[in-house]
Scaffold this active site. Structure first.
Site, PDB file in Angstrom:
ATOM      1  N   TRP A   1       0.879  -1.226   0.107  1.00  0.00           N
ATOM      2  CA  TRP A   1      -0.079  -0.110  -0.070  1.00  0.00           C
ATOM      3  C   TRP A   1       0.842   1.127  -0.161  1.00  0.00           C
ATOM      4  CZ3 TRP A   1      -4.535  -0.839  -2.053  1.00  0.00           C
ATOM      5  CH2 TRP A   1      -4.749  -2.044  -1.851  1.00  0.00           C
TER       6      TRP A   1
ATOM      7  N   ASP B   1      -1.879   6.321   6.218  1.00  0.00           N
ATOM      8  CA  ASP B   1      -2.954   5.506   5.679  1.00  0.00           C
ATOM      9  C   ASP B   1      -3.146   4.300   6.857  1.00  0.00           C
ATOM     10  OD1 ASP B   1      -4.385   3.723   4.480  1.00  0.00           O
ATOM     11  OD2 ASP B   1      -3.127   3.303   2.730  1.00  0.00           O
TER      12      ASP B   1
ATOM     13  N   LYS C   1     -12.385  -2.074   6.439  1.00  0.00           N
ATOM     14  CA  LYS C   1     -11.569  -3.139   7.294  1.00  0.00           C
ATOM     15  C   LYS C   1     -12.040  -2.937   8.781  1.00  0.00           C
ATOM     16  CE  LYS C   1      -8.589  -3.334   3.517  1.00  0.00           C
ATOM     17  NZ  LYS C   1      -7.955  -2.299   2.709  1.00  0.00           N
TER      18      LYS C   1
END
Ligand SMILES: *Cc1c(COP(=O)(O)O)cnc(C)c1O
Length: 359
Positions: free
Chosen positions: A102, A171, A195
């Site tokens: 990511w 993030d 999530k």
């Protein structure tokens, strides 16, 4: 019905009581005489939901008054663009830590807007370790530092916060609300919801006031934090159902005792699972112990030819979505807030049995 435990990395499981509440309220929401999907986002019923959603998040995370909370669209990936568009503010460089899949995606997108200084890089260790902050190469003329506190795919989680004289941007998609943090240390905290918050569709951005209002010209108006802040995230129609689900999840979290309690539960859940892996000769986790994720636990079987048998038998035992990401292989158990301790116990029991029969 026997409980099913869903270890999906995302979209991931929701607490059963949240799903039941949604089911009960599906046709008629409160006094609205319609479902929550069918009412105006500007009407009184939805406005009340929106206010409560923001207040509950502020309470849970102790968000200081000088931070705005935005509920946006486009997923965490949209923030890979919005961050440079809004935070470069005339500068030409930004610091990015590359600690996983990511991070890398955020870097690739930022490179469209500026020169990216990769201040630390975990590529060489296959994203299983993080360098000490003293070894990072920070460019002090860069506009900000971006990093990913929990790398969802490799299961690599920071246990420290870098100290720099520029805005820190994180993030937090796969670890937001899993433990307490000091929001005031960060310029921007962002996270997709699917999530640890709710369902896909809404992306939470917590941003310090002074960083808003200096976006690049000639960029989409929706990608200017100022547009979103001025309009309470309702410049255009928000993803109302995703806001609704997030609001129930936050209520559930508050009832659990908030982040202090959930952090303790999460630590205990992760410890049990890592202990099982470490105490066996059959399962391994390759991540440096200090940086093992409490949310995503990848592990390999001694014999990878048995991966599909493991997955099939796990599923027969109501343990689903354990297949590891293709870049890592093996298994991955994502154990977000909604995963109860019984789910971990059930997985551990199955792992022991599988090892006995096949080890
Ligand atoms: C899942 C994930 C993303 C991608 O989120 P989207 O909502 O699909 O854009 C980004 N960062 C991290 C850390 C993630 O876990």
């Amino acid at each position: 019905m026997k409980s099913i435990y869903n270890f999906s990395a995302g979209p991931s499981m929701l607490p059963t009581c949240v799903l039941k509440q949604m089911q009960q309220e599906l046709l008629v929401y409160g006094n609205a005489k319609a479902s929550v999907m069918e009412i105006s986002h500007r009407g009184p019923d939805f406005m009340q939901l929106a206010h409560k959603l923001e207040q509950d998040l502020r309470d849970l995370m102790s968000i200081p008054k000088n931070y705005k909370v935005l509920f946006l669209q486009g997923g965490a990936s949209s923030q890979f663009s919005m961050v440079p568009i809004n935070l470069l503010q005339g500068k030409t460089k930004a610091n990015y830590a590359n600690t996983g899949h990511w991070s890398k995606k955020a870097i690739t997108e930022a490179q469209r807007y500026c020169k990216v200084n990769i201040c630390t890089d975990s590529t060489d260790n296959n994203y299983t370790d993080i360098a000490d902050f003293s070894a990072w190469n920070i460019d002090n003329n860069a506009a900000y530092l971006h990093y990913t506190p929990n790398e969802t795919i490799a299961g690599l989680e920071f246990d420290y916060i870098p100290k720099v004289d520029m805005p820190l941007v994180i993030d937090m998609s796969s670890s937001i609300l899993s433990h307490q943090i000091d929001v005031s240390k960060f310029g921007i905290i962002y996270a997709g919801a699917q999530k640890n918050i709710g369902i896909s569709g809404v992306t939470i951005v917590i941003i310090r006031d002074d960083l808003i209002g200096k976006a690049m010209k000639n960029q989409p108006i929706l990608f200017d934090y100022a547009t979103q802040a001025k309009n309470d995230s309702m410049y255009n129609t928000p993803t109302t159902f995703a806001w609704y689900v997030a609001s129930i999840v936050l209520e559930w979290l508050k009832k659990q005792g908030g982040l202090k309690t959930i952090e303790k539960i999460n630590k205990n859940k992760a410890k049990k699972l890592y202990d099982t892996i470490d105490n066996s000769n059959y399962y391994t986790n390759l991540v440096a112990k200090r940086y093992r994720s409490r949310m995503n636990v990848p592990f390999l079987l001694a014999d990878e030819k048995l991966n599909s048998l493991f997955l099939k038998q796990a599923s027969d035992n109501n343990l689903i979505a354990l297949k590891g990401h293709r870049s890592v292989g093996g298994m991955r158990a994502s154990i977000y807030n909604a995963m109860p301790e019984e789910g971990i116990d059930s997985l551990i029991q199955f792992m022991h049995k599988f090892e006995k029969e096949n080890g």
